[in-house]
Enzyme design. Structure first.
Site, PDB file in Angstrom:
ATOM      1  N   LYS A  20       2.390 -15.000   3.826  1.00 55.27           N
ATOM      2  CA  LYS A  20       2.877 -15.982   2.362  1.00 55.27           C
ATOM      3  C   LYS A  20       5.066 -16.464   2.510  1.00 55.27           C
ATOM      4  O   LYS A  20       5.224 -16.068   1.041  1.00 55.27           O
ATOM      5  CB  LYS A  20       2.216 -15.778   0.723  1.00 55.27           C
ATOM      6  CG  LYS A  20       1.758 -16.505   0.489  1.00 55.27           C
ATOM      7  CD  LYS A  20       1.069 -17.327   0.631  1.00 55.27           C
ATOM      8  CE  LYS A  20       0.299 -18.342  -0.744  1.00 55.27           C
ATOM      9  NZ  LYS A  20       0.836 -19.913  -0.123  1.00 55.27           N
TER      10      LYS A  20
ATOM     11  N   ASP B 210     -12.447  -8.878   5.629  1.00 50.45           N
ATOM     12  CA  ASP B 210     -13.855  -8.674   4.487  1.00 50.45           C
ATOM     13  C   ASP B 210     -13.875 -10.473   4.658  1.00 50.45           C
ATOM     14  O   ASP B 210     -15.393 -10.294   5.380  1.00 50.45           O
ATOM     15  CB  ASP B 210     -13.734  -8.571   3.450  1.00 50.45           C
ATOM     16  CG  ASP B 210     -13.053  -6.366   2.761  1.00 50.45           C
ATOM     17  OD1 ASP B 210     -13.576  -5.785   3.914  1.00 50.45           O
ATOM     18  OD2 ASP B 210     -13.769  -6.226   1.602  1.00 50.45           O
TER      19      ASP B 210
ATOM     20  N   TYR C 248       0.654  -1.178  -0.027  1.00 49.39           N
ATOM     21  CA  TYR C 248      -0.230   0.137  -0.277  1.00 49.39           C
ATOM     22  C   TYR C 248       0.971   0.939  -0.155  1.00 49.39           C
ATOM     23  O   TYR C 248       0.055   2.712  -0.080  1.00 49.39           O
ATOM     24  CB  TYR C 248      -1.252  -0.117   0.938  1.00 49.39           C
ATOM     25  CG  TYR C 248      -2.232  -1.073   0.819  1.00 49.39           C
ATOM     26  CD1 TYR C 248      -3.386  -0.639   1.216  1.00 49.39           C
ATOM     27  CD2 TYR C 248      -1.512  -2.289   1.121  1.00 49.39           C
ATOM     28  CE1 TYR C 248      -4.571  -1.336   0.750  1.00 49.39           C
ATOM     29  CE2 TYR C 248      -2.813  -3.306   0.707  1.00 49.39           C
ATOM     30  CZ  TYR C 248      -4.539  -2.650   1.203  1.00 49.39           C
ATOM     31  OH  TYR C 248      -5.678  -3.972   0.336  1.00 49.39           O
TER      32      TYR C 248
ATOM     33  N   ASP D  35      -6.242  -6.727   4.884  1.00 52.95           N
ATOM     34  CA  ASP D  35      -7.284  -6.071   4.707  1.00 52.95           C
ATOM     35  C   ASP D  35      -8.784  -7.497   3.976  1.00 52.95           C
ATOM     36  O   ASP D  35      -9.503  -6.806   4.011  1.00 52.95           O
ATOM     37  CB  ASP D  35      -6.707  -5.453   2.981  1.00 52.95           C
ATOM     38  CG  ASP D  35      -7.731  -4.262   1.936  1.00 52.95           C
ATOM     39  OD1 ASP D  35      -9.001  -3.679   3.271  1.00 52.95           O
ATOM     40  OD2 ASP D  35      -7.671  -3.401   1.616  1.00 52.95           O
TER      41      ASP D  35
ATOM     42  N   ASP E 138      -3.480 -18.219   3.229  1.00 49.60           N
ATOM     43  CA  ASP E 138      -5.179 -19.209   2.762  1.00 49.60           C
ATOM     44  C   ASP E 138      -5.427 -19.807   3.209  1.00 49.60           C
ATOM     45  O   ASP E 138      -6.284 -20.371   3.284  1.00 49.60           O
ATOM     46  CB  ASP E 138      -4.231 -20.139   1.063  1.00 49.60           C
ATOM     47  CG  ASP E 138      -2.615 -20.287   0.900  1.00 49.60           C
ATOM     48  OD1 ASP E 138      -1.814 -20.505   2.274  1.00 49.60           O
ATOM     49  OD2 ASP E 138      -2.041 -21.531   0.620  1.00 49.60           O
TER      50      ASP E 138
END
Length: 359
Positions: free
Chosen positions: A191, A252, A140, A248, A224
């Site tokens: 990750k 959600d 970001y 982020d 994941d």
């Protein structure tokens, strides 16, 4: 926090932002006028309308005044199709997140009603997770560029920036929060199997920091796998910590377990300096198609006020607001997205009046 005045800057923003923020402001006024909390509310005219009117995004003098004088900022949401480049949103949001170094984005994933939990055989008691999202680094930061743009040979690069200091302080914030609130489990998701350099740093730092908190059960997962496990059994998670992008996305996903984005609150704080101004905003975006229709769910904004009151030293009030919002959901005194029939204003008024009666 004592009784010295707390100045709160209020930025309605764009789309549904001004309407839900107005309801949040009315709730703050109840606390100021009825409970006598020493709050001074300062409304700022910033957002797409202002930008389109006179080109102003986030003036330096306002930024400095907010930093010096305010205890907190309440922000609606930013984003307007009339400003496709999002210049105003970037200046305001990043001007505070990066400008005030609010490195911890704290997002509770907490269900307030059994009927809002979409998982078979699960209820509200099974969904109570707090996500710590790194807020000042990652992809970001906007480092990168485009080469040969618009041609078949175009190259586009975005850099994922991770610093030792940035990773360590967000990981520590998650452990400190767990310790302070009596939570027993912290999980870091990355990750590192694919992003060997950047996320090996996360893994190494997590390993070092967790040794300082032997009483807290710590766990590492690939992001994941985390997404899979959160849906299979959310009860195994209490505090999650991860980078900007993953935080982020995962929050959600988490919002789906609590009744949608209209129920999701968030805080942006400098976790190691509670005296610094903090930014509070509902997780949902500006949702321009819903603007002006009195149908947006105000509860995320009201729950965000609760988070703010805890930050300012009144944690009982966050619990009160949660309890009253839960009652509103139970009695279907809420908007359509969470199973009610009320509009934005009426749903917020139901909560506000109940809180005022209790006070």
């Amino acid at each position: 926090m004592g009784s010295q005045r707390k100045k709160i800057a209020i930025i309605g923003g764009d789309g549904i932002g001004p309407s839900v923020t107005h309801e949040a402001k009315l709730l703050l006024e109840v606390y100021r006028d009825k409970a006598g909390l020493p709050l001074d509310l300062w409304e700022l005219d910033l957002g797409a309308d202002r930008f389109l009117r006179d080109g102003v995004t986030f003036p330096k003098e306002i930024q400095i005044a907010v930093q010096r004088e305010c205890a907190a900022v309440l922000l609606g949401a930013l984003g307007d199709p009339r400003v496709p480049g999002m210049e105003h949103a970037r200046d305001i949001l990043f001007g505070m997140r990066f400008g005030f170094d609010l490195y911890a984005n704290v997002r509770p994933v907490k269900a307030l009603s059994d009927r809002l939990v979409p998982l078979k055989g699960r209820g509200a008691k099974d969904v109570d997770i707090v996500v710590f999202r790194e807020n000042t680094e990652g992809v970001y930061v906007g480092m990168g560029g485009q080469f040969k743009r618009g041609t078949p040979d175009e190259v586009a690069i975005n850099e994922d920036l991770n610093t030792r200091k940035g990773v360590e302080r967000i990981v520590r914030a998650a452990f400190e929060y767990a310790k302070r609130t009596g939570r027993k489990r912290v999980c870091m998701a990355d990750k590192s199997n694919a992003m060997r350099h950047a996320h090996e740093l996360w893994l190494r730092v997590f390993d070092e920091v967790r040794r300082e908190y032997p009483e807290i059960e710590s766990r590492h997962l690939y992001v994941d796998a985390l997404c899979l496990l959160v849906i299979q059994d959310p009860t195994q998670f209490e505090v999650l910590v991860m980078n900007n992008l993953f935080g982020d996305i995962v929050t959600d996903l988490g919002a789906a377990l609590q009744g949608g984005l209209g129920m999701a609150a968030s805080a942006n704080v400098h976790a190691s300096d509670p005296g610094r101004v903090a930014l509070f905003e509902p997780v949902h975006g500006s949702a321009p198609p819903l603007a002006g229709k009195d149908i947006a769910n105000p509860f995320a904004a009201l729950l965000t006020v609760g988070m703010m009151l805890t930050y300012l030293g009144w944690p009982d009030e966050e619990r009160r607001i949660e309890r009253v919002v839960a009652a509103a959901i139970e009695e279907k005194a809420c908007t359509v997205d969470v199973g009610g029939t009320l509009g934005t204003r009426a749903a917020a008024a139901w909560v506000r009046e109940r809180v005022a009666r209790e006070l």
